[in-house]
Write a protein that holds these residues in place. Structure first.
Motif, PDB file in Angstrom:
ATOM      1  N   ARG A 189     -14.909 -39.850  74.066  1.00  0.00           N
ATOM      2  CA  ARG A 189     -14.871 -40.272  75.464  1.00  0.00           C
ATOM      3  C   ARG A 189     -16.232 -40.774  75.940  1.00  0.00           C
ATOM      4  O   ARG A 189     -16.322 -41.771  76.643  1.00  0.00           O
ATOM      5  N   TYR A 190     -17.307 -40.077  75.573  1.00  0.00           N
ATOM      6  CA  TYR A 190     -18.628 -40.431  76.081  1.00  0.00           C
ATOM      7  C   TYR A 190     -19.619 -40.808  74.989  1.00  0.00           C
ATOM      8  O   TYR A 190     -20.783 -41.058  75.280  1.00  0.00           O
ATOM      9  N   THR A 191     -19.191 -40.807  73.735  1.00  0.00           N
ATOM     10  CA  THR A 191     -20.120 -41.081  72.638  1.00  0.00           C
ATOM     11  C   THR A 191     -19.373 -41.694  71.469  1.00  0.00           C
ATOM     12  O   THR A 191     -18.150 -41.763  71.469  1.00  0.00           O
ATOM     13  N   SER A 192     -20.113 -42.152  70.471  1.00  0.00           N
ATOM     14  CA  SER A 192     -19.494 -42.644  69.251  1.00  0.00           C
ATOM     15  C   SER A 192     -20.005 -41.812  68.086  1.00  0.00           C
ATOM     16  O   SER A 192     -21.038 -41.154  68.187  1.00  0.00           O
TER      17      SER A 192
ATOM     18  N   GLY B 224     -23.539 -28.560  72.685  1.00  0.00           N
ATOM     19  CA  GLY B 224     -23.493 -29.691  73.607  1.00  0.00           C
ATOM     20  C   GLY B 224     -22.540 -30.796  73.191  1.00  0.00           C
ATOM     21  O   GLY B 224     -22.193 -31.649  74.007  1.00  0.00           O
ATOM     22  N   ASP B 225     -22.101 -30.818  71.925  1.00  0.00           N
ATOM     23  CA  ASP B 225     -21.181 -31.860  71.476  1.00  0.00           C
ATOM     24  C   ASP B 225     -19.844 -31.727  72.195  1.00  0.00           C
ATOM     25  O   ASP B 225     -19.347 -30.632  72.436  1.00  0.00           O
TER      26      ASP B 225
END
Length: 148
Positions: A112-115, A74-75
């Motif tokens: 893009r969607y996470t840190s 999922g990452d």
């Protein structure tokens, strides 16, 4: 015969990376990245999923350990490397099969969607800066003189 084409993809891991070593001792990690294609629907003016393409990826050496320790199903990842086409003979059927893999030069988590938290490792081992070494008393303090 193989063909190499430089590529960069961004997508999601479909499963945890598989880590292993070849008979020669070369470390590798294998995983699959799903890349979703989105297109603007001209009629509705909305973005829609237009299909998913799955890419098999292999990475070698120390980076393979980092990938297997850091990434999970999922990452979101970015992969840069060479797209290689090849062929082999299926041992069971005797038929010639085609392969398409990305041999990665670089694999990283997409921001893009996470840190993410980056744990930096030294590139080479060296003594600690505060480590004590051999100690010698200078000749002028040891009672030794210099004759001229």
């Amino acid at each position: 015969m193989t063909t190499k084409i430089p590529v960069t993809i961004e997508g999601n891991l479909t499963g945890d990376p598989e880590h292993g070593a070849s008979d020669a001792g070369n470390e590798y990690a294998r995983f699959t990245v799903a890349v979703n294609d989105r297109r603007l629907n001209e009629t509705t003016g909305r973005w829609e999923d237009a299909g998913t393409v799955y890419h098999r990826v292999v990475v070698f050496s120390q980076q393979s350990r980092h990938v297997s320790e850091s990434l999970r199903k999922g990452d979101s990842v970015i992969v840069a490397g060479d797209l290689r086409f090849g062929s082999y003979t299926d041992k069971e059927t005797g038929q010639t099969r085609e392969t398409r893999d990305i041999v990665a030069d670089t694999v990283g988590a997409s921001l893009r969607y996470t840190s993410v938290d980056v744990a930096r490792a030294p590139k080479a081992t060296s003594p600690e800066t505060g480590a004590s070494g051999p100690v010698a008393t200078p000749a002028s303090y040891a009672g030794a003189g210099v004759a001229r």
